[in-house]
Design a protein around this motif. Structure first.
Motif, PDB file in Angstrom:
ATOM      1  N   THR A  84      -0.434   5.149  15.330  1.00  0.00           N
ATOM      2  CA  THR A  84       0.579   6.085  14.832  1.00  0.00           C
ATOM      3  C   THR A  84       0.280   7.534  15.235  1.00  0.00           C
ATOM      4  O   THR A  84       1.186   8.242  15.689  1.00  0.00           O
ATOM      5  N   HIS A 121      -2.888   6.925   6.446  1.00  0.00           N
ATOM      6  CA  HIS A 121      -3.745   6.119   7.331  1.00  0.00           C
ATOM      7  C   HIS A 121      -3.790   6.710   8.742  1.00  0.00           C
ATOM      8  O   HIS A 121      -4.730   6.474   9.482  1.00  0.00           O
ATOM      9  N   SER A 223       6.150   7.312   7.155  1.00  0.00           N
ATOM     10  CA  SER A 223       6.194   6.075   7.949  1.00  0.00           C
ATOM     11  C   SER A 223       7.189   5.091   7.340  1.00  0.00           C
ATOM     12  O   SER A 223       7.766   5.336   6.276  1.00  0.00           O
ATOM     13  N   ASP A 226       6.165   4.354   3.851  1.00  0.00           N
ATOM     14  CA  ASP A 226       6.521   5.401   2.880  1.00  0.00           C
ATOM     15  C   ASP A 226       7.948   5.217   2.385  1.00  0.00           C
ATOM     16  O   ASP A 226       8.234   5.367   1.200  1.00  0.00           O
ATOM     17  N   ILE A 316       4.600   2.891  18.695  1.00  0.00           N
ATOM     18  CA  ILE A 316       3.221   2.940  18.211  1.00  0.00           C
ATOM     19  C   ILE A 316       2.280   2.769  19.409  1.00  0.00           C
ATOM     20  O   ILE A 316       2.575   2.003  20.334  1.00  0.00           O
ATOM     21  N   HIS A 330      -1.906  -0.820  14.952  1.00  0.00           N
ATOM     22  CA  HIS A 330      -1.765  -0.087  13.689  1.00  0.00           C
ATOM     23  C   HIS A 330      -3.122   0.251  13.078  1.00  0.00           C
ATOM     24  O   HIS A 330      -3.385   1.401  12.772  1.00  0.00           O
TER      25      HIS A 330
HETATM   26  C1  LIG Z   1       0.995   1.587  -1.676  1.00  0.00           C
HETATM   27  C2  LIG Z   1       0.346   1.019  -0.448  1.00  0.00           C
HETATM   28  N1  LIG Z   1       0.487  -0.287  -0.177  1.00  0.00           N
HETATM   29  C3  LIG Z   1      -0.124  -0.833   0.894  1.00  0.00           C
HETATM   30  C4  LIG Z   1      -0.891  -0.067   1.721  1.00  0.00           C
HETATM   31  C5  LIG Z   1      -1.636  -0.703   2.890  1.00  0.00           C
HETATM   32  N2  LIG Z   1      -0.988  -0.277   4.144  1.00  0.00           N
HETATM   33  C6  LIG Z   1      -1.492   0.696   4.888  1.00  0.00           C
HETATM   34  S1  LIG Z   1      -0.492   1.089   6.170  1.00  0.00           S
HETATM   35  C7  LIG Z   1       0.630  -0.097   5.735  1.00  0.00           C
HETATM   36  C8  LIG Z   1       1.931  -0.293   6.458  1.00  0.00           C
HETATM   37  C9  LIG Z   1       1.958   0.233   7.793  1.00  0.00           C
HETATM   38  O1  LIG Z   1       3.244   0.374   8.268  1.00  0.00           O
HETATM   39  P1  LIG Z   1       3.880   1.792   8.448  1.00  0.00           P
HETATM   40  O2  LIG Z   1       3.985   2.445   7.142  1.00  0.00           O
HETATM   41  O3  LIG Z   1       5.123   1.632   9.212  1.00  0.00           O
HETATM   42  O4  LIG Z   1       2.814   2.571   9.294  1.00  0.00           O
HETATM   43  P2  LIG Z   1       2.552   2.431  10.861  1.00  0.00           P
HETATM   44  O5  LIG Z   1       2.265   1.003  11.158  1.00  0.00           O
HETATM   45  O6  LIG Z   1       3.769   2.908  11.542  1.00  0.00           O
HETATM   46  O7  LIG Z   1       1.369   3.308  11.082  1.00  0.00           O
HETATM   47  C10 LIG Z   1       0.201  -0.782   4.610  1.00  0.00           C
HETATM   48  C11 LIG Z   1       0.949  -1.903   4.013  1.00  0.00           C
HETATM   49  C12 LIG Z   1      -1.012   1.300   1.400  1.00  0.00           C
HETATM   50  N3  LIG Z   1      -1.747   2.132   2.126  1.00  0.00           N
HETATM   51  N4  LIG Z   1      -0.366   1.820   0.339  1.00  0.00           N
END
Ligand SMILES: Cc1ncc(C[n+]2csc(CCOP(=O)(O)OP(=O)(O)O)c2C)c(N)n1
Length: 612
Positions: A84, A121, A223, A226, A316, A330
């Motif tokens: 990301t 993250h 993201s 979010d 990504i 990711h």
């Molecule tokens: C409340 C919460 N649930 C679960 C997670 C674990 N988690 C980290 S990133 C993610 C999803 C990643 O998808 P996205 O938000 O689209 O991020 P990208 O892959 O685009 O970096 C999850 C489920 C978290 N950080 N917070």
């Protein structure tokens, strides 16, 4: 496809790709488009700042440097989320280099624009930005900036290590330049609504004719995760309702989450949902188009009355030969050979943590120069403001230092012993009003339960916080109507607290469950949010088991860093409120009863302040 779906929503704010001007369009190309109004296009071009080739190359260097920092950090730590930050580097660059009003020398400047990386993250993105921008470290207690960098190159090399300035997810009060702790998805976006509210409140309370002391904007990168989280729905709905036109969420529409493509779990039209919330929705079809991103952000700055969502389509791990567009990019290192190959594709030397001087100069030359000028002008204006409005200026000094007015407790009065007594929610109401009258930046509200929790501020001047055009209140109001949105209420209060305000909010104790994530985060962030929970225990008998908080006290007490109080009578409520008002870094849970409790005779029993 998602692209077609969003365009097909009928939203007039969404500009189809073909109709946008992108880059420097040569005349011959313009002539080829017979359906385009060439005069209009020509006049538009007049206002465009044409980017020369050398500048474009330097822009690209900064973007690639950010991408490589992300790859190197994650590779070095052997864990983290490289994809990301690589995709969003141009988005962050457009925002930080060209738009954000921020002076890296003073990351505590009150009128700075706020930046929130809600998808925590992707932390190497904000760490790279903080390093390249040269954000200074701050002394957490004195709240003054120092000469040292918040994040050095060595700090980047220690990404995710114990005690590192670059922890796995960005942490407030740990790394200067991080405006709020993010990582639990949805919290950052919801915090940003509190920050935007704070900006409006400061402006309405302290700006005077000829003195626009506050006008800062709040910029968020969000993201898919979010925007899937329920708390973001609550927060977005309230932000639209409150017409927070100083708030923009930039949605990284990369269609990838951990399990795979977003299509596995979501099919609604997000853009249309935001239009329904009362947001303006813009679209940038290519995350690498720094000019288009800049223009979208300029459109946001001109918007009045609506928050803005910018939908940015991205890939990504952009540029990674085998990992781009895959969910494996990711949350895992790309691998040494993939990193080297990606650097070659970027035209970047295969060196770890390479930050060329040109990159620093080019980045700081834009952001620091612009931010420095704004802050200097603000400082000068502040001196004139101080001369004309000494009381207000003194209040702002206190807010910045996290201090209270000298006479903040002057309205407090003890309660006489009374065998009939009163409910602690009632004495709580009286005490909260005593205190808030003495602390002009204490403010808050309820999730539609202020008439039961009794947390309305009633003294003269404590109006309702509402957009002024509604006629129901104004942005300097101190009573908030959060609606039945407990989770967002908590996160919004945290956003207000990191902005220097002293927020409180209330609901029935049984619904503290709905607020657990922000309550926990207030403790992790060490911010003095006040959580008022009334209708404690089985005293709410008639409502039945759904409304009886049984395990909730244990839950609150089990949160490390949260100070939980359950005062036994009116005078303990008073002493508790006086005590927690002095907190700078501790959140407090205030547990109050629905039923009357005897006001103890303190000539017979110990002092109410005794246990504190
Ligand atoms: C409340 C919460 N649930 C679960 C997670 C674990 N988690 C980290 S990133 C993610 C999803 C990643 O998808 P996205 O938000 O689209 O991020 P990208 O892959 O685009 O970096 C999850 C489920 C978290 N950080 N917070």
């Amino acid at each position: 496809s998602r692209h077609a779906r969003i365009k097909g929503s009928g939203a007039r704010h969404l500009v189809p790709r073909a109709h946008r001007i992108s880059g420097n369009v040569p005349c011959t190309t313009m002539k080829a488009h017979q359906n385009v109004d060439l005069d209009l296009l020509f006049h538009k071009a007049k206002d465009r700042k044409f980017v020369d080739k050398e500048t474009a190359e330097k822009d690209n260097m900064v973007v690639n440097c950010l991408r490589c920092i992300a790859m190197d950090c994650v590779q070095e730590a052997n864990s983290g989320h490289p994809g990301t930050p690589m995709a969003l580097a141009p988005v962050a660059y457009a925002l930080w280099a060209r738009i954000l009003k921020y002076d890296p020398i003073d990351p505590q400047w009150m009128n700075r624009d706020r930046f929130v990386l809600s998808c925590g993250h992707a932390s190497t993105l904000i760490y790279g930005l903080i390093h390249l921008a040269g954000v200074r470290n701050i002394m957490p207690e004195q709240m003054t900036s120092t000469d040292e960098l918040s994040i050095t190159l060595d700090d980047l090399k220690k990404f995710r290590q114990h005690e590192s300035r670059c922890p796995g997810h960005p942490e407030y009060r740990w790394t200067a330049g991080v405006e709020t702790t993010t990582g639990p998805l949805g919290q950052g976006v919801a915090n940003s609504v509190g920050m935007a509210i704070a900006s409006k409140w400061y402006a309405a309370t302290y700006n005077k004719e000829g003195f626009e002391m506050f006008n800062y904007n709040v910029y968020v990168i969000a993201s898919d995760g979010d925007l899937q989280e329920g708390v973001s729905h609550e927060a977005a709905s309230l932000a639209g309702h409150l017409r927070l036109d100083n708030l923009v969420w930039i949605w990284d529409n990369n269609q990838i989450t951990i399990e795979g493509n977003t299509a596995w779990a979501i099919s609604e039209d997000v853009a249309t949902r935001f239009i329904a919330y009362g947001w303006n929705v813009l679209r940038v079809g290519d995350a690498n188009d720094v000019d288009a991103l800049t223009r979208a952000l300029e459109v946001f700055k001109r918007e009045k009355q609506r928050p803005t969502l910018i939908v940015v389509d991205s890939h990504i791990a952009w540029g990674a030969p085998t990992k781009q567009d895959t969910f494996s990019a990711h949350g895992a290192p790309l691998g040494e050979s993939e990193v080297s190959a990606t650097k070659r594709i970027y035209g970047w030397p295969d060196e770890k943590f390479l930050v060329p001087e040109t990159v620093l100069e080019h980045f700081r030359g834009q952001m620091a120069a612009r931010g420095g000028k704004s802050r200097e002008a603000w400082k000068e204006l502040m001196e004139k403001y101080r001369a004309q409005y000494p009381k207000e200026a003194a209040q702002l000094d206190l807010i910045k230092a996290g201090k209270l007015p000298d006479d903040w407790a002057k309205h407090c009065k003890e309660f006489a012993a009374d065998p009939k007594g009163m409910a602690t929610r009632q004495s709580g109401s009286i005490c909260l009003n005593y205190i808030a009258e003495g602390v002009p930046w204490m403010l808050g509200g309820s999730a539609d339960l202020s008439t039961s929790c009794l947390t309305t501020l009633k003294f003269p001047g404590a109006d309702d916080f509402m957009p002024p055009m509604t006629g129901w209140g104004n942005y300097s109001g101190r009573n908030f109507h959060f609606g039945i949105r407990e989770h967002a209420m908590g996160s919004i209060c945290n956003g207000m607290a990191v902005s220097g305000l002293r927020p409180f909010c209330s609901t029935f104790m049984v619904f503290s469950d709905y607020m657990k994530p922000p309550v926990r985060l207030s403790a992790i962030m060490e911010i003095p949010s006040i959580w008022v929970y009334t209708h404690d225990s089985i005293g709410v008998g008639e409502d039945g088991p759904t409304h009886q908080p049984i395990e909730h006290l244990a839950m609150l007490r089990s949160i490390p860093g949260l100070h939980t109080y359950r005062p036994c009578d009116a005078n303990e409520v008073l002493e508790m409120y006086k005590h927690i008002t002095t907190y700078k870094h501790e959140p407090a849970a205030v547990v109050l009863s629905r039923q009357p409790l005897v006001t103890l005779d303190r000539t017979k029993y110990g002092s109410a302040a005794g246990p504190l």
